[in-house]
Design a protein around this motif. Structure first.
Motif, PDB file in Angstrom:
ATOM      1  N   LYS A   7      67.868  10.428  10.848  1.00 57.20           N
ATOM      2  CA  LYS A   7      67.085  10.478   9.615  1.00 57.20           C
ATOM      3  C   LYS A   7      67.401   9.271   8.728  1.00 57.20           C
ATOM      4  CE  LYS A   7      64.258  13.328   7.331  1.00 57.20           C
ATOM      5  NZ  LYS A   7      63.031  13.896   7.905  1.00 57.20           N
ATOM      6  N   VAL A   8      68.678   8.950   8.566  1.00 59.03           N
ATOM      7  CA  VAL A   8      69.071   7.813   7.742  1.00 59.03           C
ATOM      8  C   VAL A   8      68.635   6.505   8.391  1.00 59.03           C
ATOM      9  CG1 VAL A   8      71.050   6.567   6.789  1.00 59.03           C
ATOM     10  CG2 VAL A   8      70.989   9.054   6.690  1.00 59.03           C
ATOM     11  N   ASP A   9      68.740   6.406   9.711  1.00 56.33           N
ATOM     12  CA  ASP A   9      68.310   5.199  10.399  1.00 56.33           C
ATOM     13  C   ASP A   9      66.810   4.978  10.220  1.00 56.33           C
ATOM     14  OD1 ASP A   9      68.928   3.005  12.466  1.00 56.33           O
ATOM     15  OD2 ASP A   9      67.275   4.100  13.403  1.00 56.33           O
ATOM     16  N   ASP A  10      66.030   6.042  10.323  1.00 55.52           N
ATOM     17  CA  ASP A  10      64.584   5.923  10.118  1.00 55.52           C
ATOM     18  C   ASP A  10      64.263   5.489   8.693  1.00 55.52           C
ATOM     19  OD1 ASP A  10      61.705   6.554  10.938  1.00 55.52           O
ATOM     20  OD2 ASP A  10      61.970   7.898   9.240  1.00 55.52           O
ATOM     21  N   ALA A  11      64.934   6.101   7.692  1.00 50.25           N
ATOM     22  CA  ALA A  11      64.698   5.730   6.300  1.00 50.25           C
ATOM     23  C   ALA A  11      65.125   4.287   6.031  1.00 50.25           C
ATOM     24  CB  ALA A  11      65.436   6.685   5.363  1.00 50.25           C
ATOM     25  N   ASP A  53      61.100   8.928  14.834  1.00 51.42           N
ATOM     26  CA  ASP A  53      60.927   8.454  16.203  1.00 51.42           C
ATOM     27  C   ASP A  53      62.279   8.222  16.859  1.00 51.42           C
ATOM     28  OD1 ASP A  53      58.230   8.538  15.780  1.00 51.42           O
ATOM     29  OD2 ASP A  53      58.111   6.428  15.151  1.00 51.42           O
ATOM     30  N   THR A  54      62.312   8.449  18.171  1.00 52.05           N
ATOM     31  CA  THR A  54      63.543   8.220  18.918  1.00 52.05           C
ATOM     32  C   THR A  54      63.808   6.724  19.034  1.00 52.05           C
ATOM     33  OG1 THR A  54      63.120  10.214  20.188  1.00 52.05           O
ATOM     34  CG2 THR A  54      64.723   8.670  21.079  1.00 52.05           C
ATOM     35  N   PRO A  55      64.999   6.243  18.709  1.00 48.59           N
ATOM     36  CA  PRO A  55      65.287   4.816  18.863  1.00 48.59           C
ATOM     37  C   PRO A  55      65.086   4.380  20.302  1.00 48.59           C
ATOM     38  CG  PRO A  55      67.005   5.910  17.591  1.00 48.59           C
ATOM     39  CD  PRO A  55      66.134   6.985  18.143  1.00 48.59           C
ATOM     40  N   PRO A  56      64.619   3.138  20.503  1.00 57.41           N
ATOM     41  CA  PRO A  56      64.347   2.685  21.877  1.00 57.41           C
ATOM     42  C   PRO A  56      65.586   2.626  22.747  1.00 57.41           C
ATOM     43  CG  PRO A  56      64.212   0.865  20.304  1.00 57.41           C
ATOM     44  CD  PRO A  56      64.314   2.110  19.499  1.00 57.41           C
ATOM     45  N   ASP A  57      66.776   2.446  22.155  1.00 60.32           N
ATOM     46  CA  ASP A  57      67.990   2.348  22.953  1.00 60.32           C
ATOM     47  C   ASP A  57      68.759   3.667  23.040  1.00 60.32           C
ATOM     48  OD1 ASP A  57      68.567   2.383  20.316  1.00 60.32           O
ATOM     49  OD2 ASP A  57      70.152   0.873  20.387  1.00 60.32           O
ATOM     50  N   PHE A  60      76.497  -0.110  12.633  1.00 57.16           N
ATOM     51  CA  PHE A  60      77.875   0.271  12.288  1.00 57.16           C
ATOM     52  C   PHE A  60      77.887   1.207  11.085  1.00 57.16           C
ATOM     53  CE2 PHE A  60      81.527  -0.619   9.520  1.00 57.16           C
ATOM     54  CZ  PHE A  60      82.557  -0.171  10.340  1.00 57.16           C
ATOM     55  N   LEU A  61      77.067   0.911  10.076  1.00 54.21           N
ATOM     56  CA  LEU A  61      77.023   1.769   8.889  1.00 54.21           C
ATOM     57  C   LEU A  61      76.460   3.147   9.221  1.00 54.21           C
ATOM     58  CD1 LEU A  61      75.791  -0.797   6.210  1.00 54.21           C
ATOM     59  CD2 LEU A  61      78.112   0.039   6.576  1.00 54.21           C
ATOM     60  N   VAL A  62      75.456   3.188  10.103  1.00 49.83           N
ATOM     61  CA  VAL A  62      74.867   4.474  10.457  1.00 49.83           C
ATOM     62  C   VAL A  62      75.860   5.326  11.234  1.00 49.83           C
ATOM     63  CG1 VAL A  62      73.047   5.571  11.834  1.00 49.83           C
ATOM     64  CG2 VAL A  62      72.501   3.637  10.364  1.00 49.83           C
ATOM     65  N   ARG A  63      76.675   4.714  12.075  1.00 50.61           N
ATOM     66  CA  ARG A  63      77.654   5.477  12.861  1.00 50.61           C
ATOM     67  C   ARG A  63      78.724   6.134  11.989  1.00 50.61           C
ATOM     68  NH1 ARG A  63      77.613   0.814  16.457  1.00 50.61           N
ATOM     69  NH2 ARG A  63      76.251   1.238  18.246  1.00 50.61           N
ATOM     70  N   LEU A  64      78.890   5.675  10.756  1.00 50.77           N
ATOM     71  CA  LEU A  64      79.856   6.299   9.860  1.00 50.77           C
ATOM     72  C   LEU A  64      79.387   7.656   9.348  1.00 50.77           C
ATOM     73  CD1 LEU A  64      80.904   3.187   7.720  1.00 50.77           C
ATOM     74  CD2 LEU A  64      82.089   4.156   9.700  1.00 50.77           C
ATOM     75  N   LEU A  65      78.100   7.956   9.506  1.00 51.91           N
ATOM     76  CA  LEU A  65      77.538   9.198   8.998  1.00 51.91           C
ATOM     77  C   LEU A  65      77.690  10.312  10.028  1.00 51.91           C
ATOM     78  CD1 LEU A  65      74.250   7.729   7.493  1.00 51.91           C
ATOM     79  CD2 LEU A  65      76.356   8.282   6.270  1.00 51.91           C
ATOM     80  N   PRO A  66      77.541  11.564   9.602  1.00 54.36           N
ATOM     81  CA  PRO A  66      77.546  12.673  10.578  1.00 54.36           C
ATOM     82  C   PRO A  66      76.417  12.513  11.595  1.00 54.36           C
ATOM     83  CG  PRO A  66      77.800  13.503   8.339  1.00 54.36           C
ATOM     84  CD  PRO A  66      77.488  12.045   8.216  1.00 54.36           C
TER      85      PRO A  66
END
Length: 426
Positions: free
Chosen positions: A259-263, A413-417, A247-253
């Motif tokens: 990049k943010v999800d990986d970090a 890396d590409t998320p599995p989903d 949910f927090l990641v979806r708030l970003l552009p």
């Protein structure tokens, strides 16, 4: 004759009009001859003698006034105002965090506990436990372990206080005898005067002690409130942590999400590795020092070992302070020789921890320079007291990993989903 004059007049006007159009279309700085300003037409490569060439503008300037300022000064000014903005934003964030620290600190502790207990929840999920049940079992089990340990520590402390008080009185009398017969040669009247001054100082600061007790009661209420918040936050972090992060990641552009999800995932792995390694190192320290306390028959061996375990969560400083407490208890109970032996044991265990255990268990993934550790602990103590000292080092480790992953130019890396939609080439 009249027709010829009219045609000549019209042709003159056409030539003047064409000359003006050519003058408007010519490059800047090149003059085109016309009946109004007669003279030869200058070529684009011609150089005008006696005229100053126009000042060249640097790519970093937006007007000719900026060309009068040295390039190094413009760069320094650009750095300065950006640093000022960053400083103001940082100061505002610290003020906000200080205002709502009663919420921020419990949430941070809940994150640490979640990173510690997440593997146990994962094991139960692999055993086909429902997620809520697995989270509840792990949380209740951890809470029962903490309460049981605290109960043992308090019971042993209550049982050993009378004996330690008696030996402390004996130690005080030995100190008084040494002050009389030692190199200071103090008389009874001098000792009595010093004791009276100490008692008068205590009596004069009774109000301060009372106000401190009242503030301690308020602090106790805050601790209870924070404990309840820690329990609830830990439960939901363990159960719904992945959904909260998405949910927090979806708030970003969209361009910054991967990049943010990986970090964020790398930082969470670093936090989990740090917490588990710290718990293991603290357990080894507590067992090592506790064995020697039992061998030399030092009172409060189990409470002191528990104190060493808790102190190890504050790197460098915590283990040293808890070891000093153990040395003081050994000095009061068994004399200076045993205290020196316990001091050697504490120093030896800390050396093994710093040079063998931490590099071996933690590895380079969460390695932090000692200077950064000391500065972080000092800043944490100033901002949030003991809780700030506890969370300072893991916060530095997480920020270190996050900044490195964000600054890396590799594609995450590409998320599995994730669903990748590719268009066919035309």
């Amino acid at each position: 004759m009249r027709g010829r004059l009219r045609r000549a007049y019209e042709s003159g006007r056409e030539s003047v009009r064409s000359r003006r159009e050519e003058s408007d279309a010519a490059p800047e700085g090149v003059r085109v001859a016309s009946p109004v300003s007669p003279g030869p037409v200058a070529s684009p490569s011609a150089m005008v003698v006696g005229a100053e060439p126009p000042a060249a503008m640097h790519n970093s300037t937006v007007s000719r006034d900026d060309t009068e300022v040295p390039h190094a000064l413009r760069i320094a000014a650009a750095w300065c105002w950006r640093l000022i903005v960053i400083g103001i934003v940082t100061w505002a964030l610290l003020k906000i965090i200080g205002t709502i620290s009663i919420v921020i600190i419990p949430l941070t502790v809940a994150l640490l506990l979640s990173a510690l207990l997440a593997p146990a929840v994962g094991w139960l999920l692999k055993a086909r436990f429902p997620r809520s049940l697995a989270t509840g079992v792990v949380l209740v089990g951890g809470l029962a372990a903490v309460i049981g340990t605290l109960t043992l520590v308090v019971n042993e402390f209550i049982q050993g206080v009378p004996e330690l008080s008696e030996k402390s009185s004996q130690g005080v009398r030995q100190i008084q005898d040494w002050l009389k017969t030692g190199p200071l040669h103090l008389s009874d009247s001098q000792l009595d005067r010093y004791i009276d001054e100490a008692q008068s100082w205590i009596n004069g600061n009774t109000e301060r002690f009372t106000s401190g007790a009242l503030s301690t009661a308020a602090t106790l209420a805050e601790v209870l409130t924070g404990t309840v918040l820690v329990l609830f936050a830990t439960f939901f972090f363990l159960r719904d942590g992945t959904n909260i992060w998405r949910f927090l990641v979806r708030l970003l552009p969209v361009a910054a999400r991967w990049k943010v999800d990986d970090a964020g995932r790398a930082s969470w792995a670093t936090l989990g590795a740090y917490v588990r390694a710290t718990v293991l190192v603290a357990f080894i320290d507590a067992v090592g020092i506790g064995i020697f306390l039992v061998v030399f028959d030092i009172p409060f061996a189990f409470p002191l070992a528990a104190l060493v375990f808790l102190g190890a969560f504050i790197p460098i400083v915590g283990a040293f302070l808890s070891g000093v407490v153990a040395v003081l208890v050994a000095l009061v109970d068994s004399g200076p020789v045993t205290a020196l032996i316990i001091l050697g044991v504490v120093i030896g265990v800390q050396q093994v921890e710093g040079h063998v255990l931490q590099p071996l268990i933690m590895g380079r993934a969460v390695a932090i320079h000692p200077l950064a550790v000391i500065i972080g602990i000092a800043a944490g103590v100033v901002l949030a007291g003991i809780a700030g000292a506890l969370v300072a080092v893991p916060l530095i480790a997480v920020l270190n990993t996050a900044v490195r992953r964000l600054a890396a130019r590799t594609v995450p890396d590409t998320p599995p989903d994730a669903v990748v939609v590719a268009s066919q080439a035309p």
